[in-house]
Scaffold this motif. Sequence first.
Motif, PDB file in Angstrom:
ATOM      1  N   GLU A 127      -4.135  -1.234 -13.029  1.00 41.61           N
ATOM      2  CA  GLU A 127      -4.859  -0.922 -11.663  1.00 41.61           C
ATOM      3  C   GLU A 127      -3.441  -1.256 -10.577  1.00 41.61           C
ATOM      4  O   GLU A 127      -2.825  -2.033 -10.744  1.00 41.61           O
ATOM      5  N   PRO A 128      -3.169  -0.046  -9.970  1.00 41.00           N
ATOM      6  CA  PRO A 128      -3.578   1.465  -9.984  1.00 41.00           C
ATOM      7  C   PRO A 128      -3.268   2.015 -11.226  1.00 41.00           C
ATOM      8  O   PRO A 128      -2.084   1.798 -11.977  1.00 41.00           O
ATOM      9  N   LYS A 187       0.935  -1.233  -0.048  1.00 42.59           N
ATOM     10  CA  LYS A 187       0.002   0.066  -0.097  1.00 42.59           C
ATOM     11  C   LYS A 187       1.253   1.470   0.020  1.00 42.59           C
ATOM     12  O   LYS A 187       1.836   1.272   0.535  1.00 42.59           O
ATOM     13  N   LEU A 188       0.452   2.236  -0.829  1.00 43.03           N
ATOM     14  CA  LEU A 188       1.317   3.526  -0.781  1.00 43.03           C
ATOM     15  C   LEU A 188       0.240   4.500  -0.500  1.00 43.03           C
ATOM     16  O   LEU A 188      -0.764   4.862  -0.749  1.00 43.03           O
ATOM     17  N   VAL A 189       0.561   5.232   0.501  1.00 40.30           N
ATOM     18  CA  VAL A 189      -0.241   6.459   1.117  1.00 40.30           C
ATOM     19  C   VAL A 189       0.527   7.853   0.852  1.00 40.30           C
ATOM     20  O   VAL A 189       1.799   8.149   1.078  1.00 40.30           O
ATOM     21  N   PHE A 190      -0.315   8.591   0.136  1.00 38.87           N
ATOM     22  CA  PHE A 190       0.344   9.958  -0.365  1.00 38.87           C
ATOM     23  C   PHE A 190       0.442  10.990   0.601  1.00 38.87           C
ATOM     24  O   PHE A 190      -0.501  11.346   1.129  1.00 38.87           O
ATOM     25  N   LYS A 191       1.721  11.403   0.891  1.00 36.12           N
ATOM     26  CA  LYS A 191       1.798  12.596   1.859  1.00 36.12           C
ATOM     27  C   LYS A 191       2.154  13.955   1.130  1.00 36.12           C
ATOM     28  O   LYS A 191       1.798  15.052   1.617  1.00 36.12           O
ATOM     29  N   ALA A 192       2.648  13.858  -0.146  1.00 39.47           N
ATOM     30  CA  ALA A 192       2.833  14.921  -0.860  1.00 39.47           C
ATOM     31  C   ALA A 192       1.514  15.642  -1.625  1.00 39.47           C
ATOM     32  O   ALA A 192       0.589  14.889  -1.436  1.00 39.47           O
ATOM     33  N   ASN A 193       1.440  16.896  -1.825  1.00 39.00           N
ATOM     34  CA  ASN A 193       0.190  17.505  -2.167  1.00 39.00           C
ATOM     35  C   ASN A 193      -0.238  16.918  -3.268  1.00 39.00           C
ATOM     36  O   ASN A 193      -1.426  16.939  -3.589  1.00 39.00           O
ATOM     37  N   GLN A 194       0.624  16.530  -4.308  1.00 39.06           N
ATOM     38  CA  GLN A 194       0.201  15.703  -5.690  1.00 39.06           C
ATOM     39  C   GLN A 194       1.406  15.146  -5.994  1.00 39.06           C
ATOM     40  O   GLN A 194       2.496  15.454  -5.987  1.00 39.06           O
ATOM     41  N   ILE A 244       7.388  12.687  -7.738  1.00 37.45           N
ATOM     42  CA  ILE A 244       7.709  13.431  -6.750  1.00 37.45           C
ATOM     43  C   ILE A 244       7.506  12.605  -5.255  1.00 37.45           C
ATOM     44  O   ILE A 244       6.291  12.008  -5.126  1.00 37.45           O
ATOM     45  N   MET A 245       8.741  12.405  -4.637  1.00 36.27           N
ATOM     46  CA  MET A 245       8.414  11.373  -3.344  1.00 36.27           C
ATOM     47  C   MET A 245       7.782  12.222  -2.368  1.00 36.27           C
ATOM     48  O   MET A 245       6.801  11.589  -1.975  1.00 36.27           O
ATOM     49  N   GLY A 246       8.372  13.177  -2.031  1.00 33.41           N
ATOM     50  CA  GLY A 246       7.741  14.028  -0.982  1.00 33.41           C
ATOM     51  C   GLY A 246       7.083  13.638   0.376  1.00 33.41           C
ATOM     52  O   GLY A 246       5.856  13.876   0.884  1.00 33.41           O
ATOM     53  N   GLY A 247       7.644  12.447   0.964  1.00 33.33           N
ATOM     54  CA  GLY A 247       7.421  12.135   2.261  1.00 33.33           C
ATOM     55  C   GLY A 247       6.244  10.819   2.200  1.00 33.33           C
ATOM     56  O   GLY A 247       5.573  10.458   3.031  1.00 33.33           O
ATOM     57  N   ASN A 248       5.975  10.447   0.731  1.00 38.45           N
ATOM     58  CA  ASN A 248       5.064   9.348   0.794  1.00 38.45           C
ATOM     59  C   ASN A 248       5.562   8.100   1.563  1.00 38.45           C
ATOM     60  O   ASN A 248       6.602   7.937   1.721  1.00 38.45           O
ATOM     61  N   GLU A 249       4.406   7.165   1.731  1.00 41.34           N
ATOM     62  CA  GLU A 249       4.896   6.121   2.666  1.00 41.34           C
ATOM     63  C   GLU A 249       4.425   4.948   2.138  1.00 41.34           C
ATOM     64  O   GLU A 249       3.235   4.843   1.609  1.00 41.34           O
ATOM     65  N   TYR A 288      -2.077  11.661  -8.231  1.00 37.36           N
ATOM     66  CA  TYR A 288      -2.885  11.482  -6.777  1.00 37.36           C
ATOM     67  C   TYR A 288      -2.426  12.688  -6.064  1.00 37.36           C
ATOM     68  O   TYR A 288      -1.447  13.283  -6.120  1.00 37.36           O
ATOM     69  N   TYR A 289      -3.331  12.791  -4.733  1.00 36.70           N
ATOM     70  CA  TYR A 289      -3.229  13.831  -4.068  1.00 36.70           C
ATOM     71  C   TYR A 289      -3.080  13.417  -2.638  1.00 36.70           C
ATOM     72  O   TYR A 289      -3.331  12.209  -2.186  1.00 36.70           O
ATOM     73  N   LYS A 290      -2.808  14.566  -1.806  1.00 36.07           N
ATOM     74  CA  LYS A 290      -2.707  14.006  -0.348  1.00 36.07           C
ATOM     75  C   LYS A 290      -3.521  13.276   0.287  1.00 36.07           C
ATOM     76  O   LYS A 290      -4.698  13.844   0.284  1.00 36.07           O
ATOM     77  N   ASP A 291      -3.325  12.153   1.017  1.00 37.74           N
ATOM     78  CA  ASP A 291      -4.072  11.080   1.803  1.00 37.74           C
ATOM     79  C   ASP A 291      -4.749  10.229   0.895  1.00 37.74           C
ATOM     80  O   ASP A 291      -5.473   9.509   1.277  1.00 37.74           O
TER      81      ASP A 291
END
Length: 303
Positions: A234-235, A213-220, A264-269, A240-243
């Motif tokens: 799929e996906p 699972k990838l959870v997005f933390k960057a704004n986009q 952009i990586m931007g803190g994604n988990e 994709y956007y934050k959260d």
Amino acid sequence: MKNIGELLKQSRIEQNFSLEDAVIKTKFTIAQIRAIEAGDLDYFIDDLSYFSYIIRHYANSLNFDYELIREEVDFIVDSVGYTQEVEQIKKINDIKENIQKSKPKKSKTLKKKKNVDYSFVAFLASSILLVVILAYVGIKYVPGWFKAEPIKPPVVDVKPGETPDTETPSTETPGEIPGEEEPAETDILKIKQVDPTHYDITDWVDDSDVEIKLVFKANQTWISATVNGAKLSEPKSTTYYKDDEIVVSEKITENKEIMFHMGIMGGNEFYINGVKVELDETIQNSSGVAKIYFKFVKDGIEN
């Protein structure tokens, strides 16, 4: 955008093309070419629908492989398009707010008076109902309470020499809660960092299920995912956007490799079977393009 412009400018210089030569080959103006090589996106902001065509045409004219920058160009178009949509929605909301403010305000005096009247009526009705209920209970049940005979304790017949059995022995183990079972242990995969972008996964069973699972933390973030080099439908490959969250579910086989390509990586988990992956610090908060690889290997196998 600056990275794209620098790559195209370097390609032109390496081929000994002057700006005038580039104008002849592309039919663009010198101003357009300078804006491309300077990474000046604002120059094209009013005609963004043709931006990817302009960059592709310029790259092809310089014999530069457009596929090397295609994903970054698509990401720029998606990001700027999204920003323009947000600004348009904000303008519409501002107009609506101004219209609402311009409407005459209704008098609050009458409304407040009506609320007070309704509250008093509701209180009065509740009080009358409560009195009726208490009167009914008092008439029907209270006299019977005084007439009822006291409850006699049960008589236990004990034979001489026997001890009365007052408690049934328990078969439960101390500390256990009846009806509850201990939760089954979940197999936890081992994750080993090979380098900042490559991770080996061990301690798995053939054909067992894995969920990344990838959870997005960057704004986009624009992203695409592949399995053994094959792009997944799929996906979806999109922005994709934050959260937001996406999940890749696969059957585990030896040497299967799952790759996530992010604009952009931007803190994604990342989470593998619910366990968070501790990414390398140099990658975790990177603002540039990143590719993260997860490979399923047997214990002790060197890649």
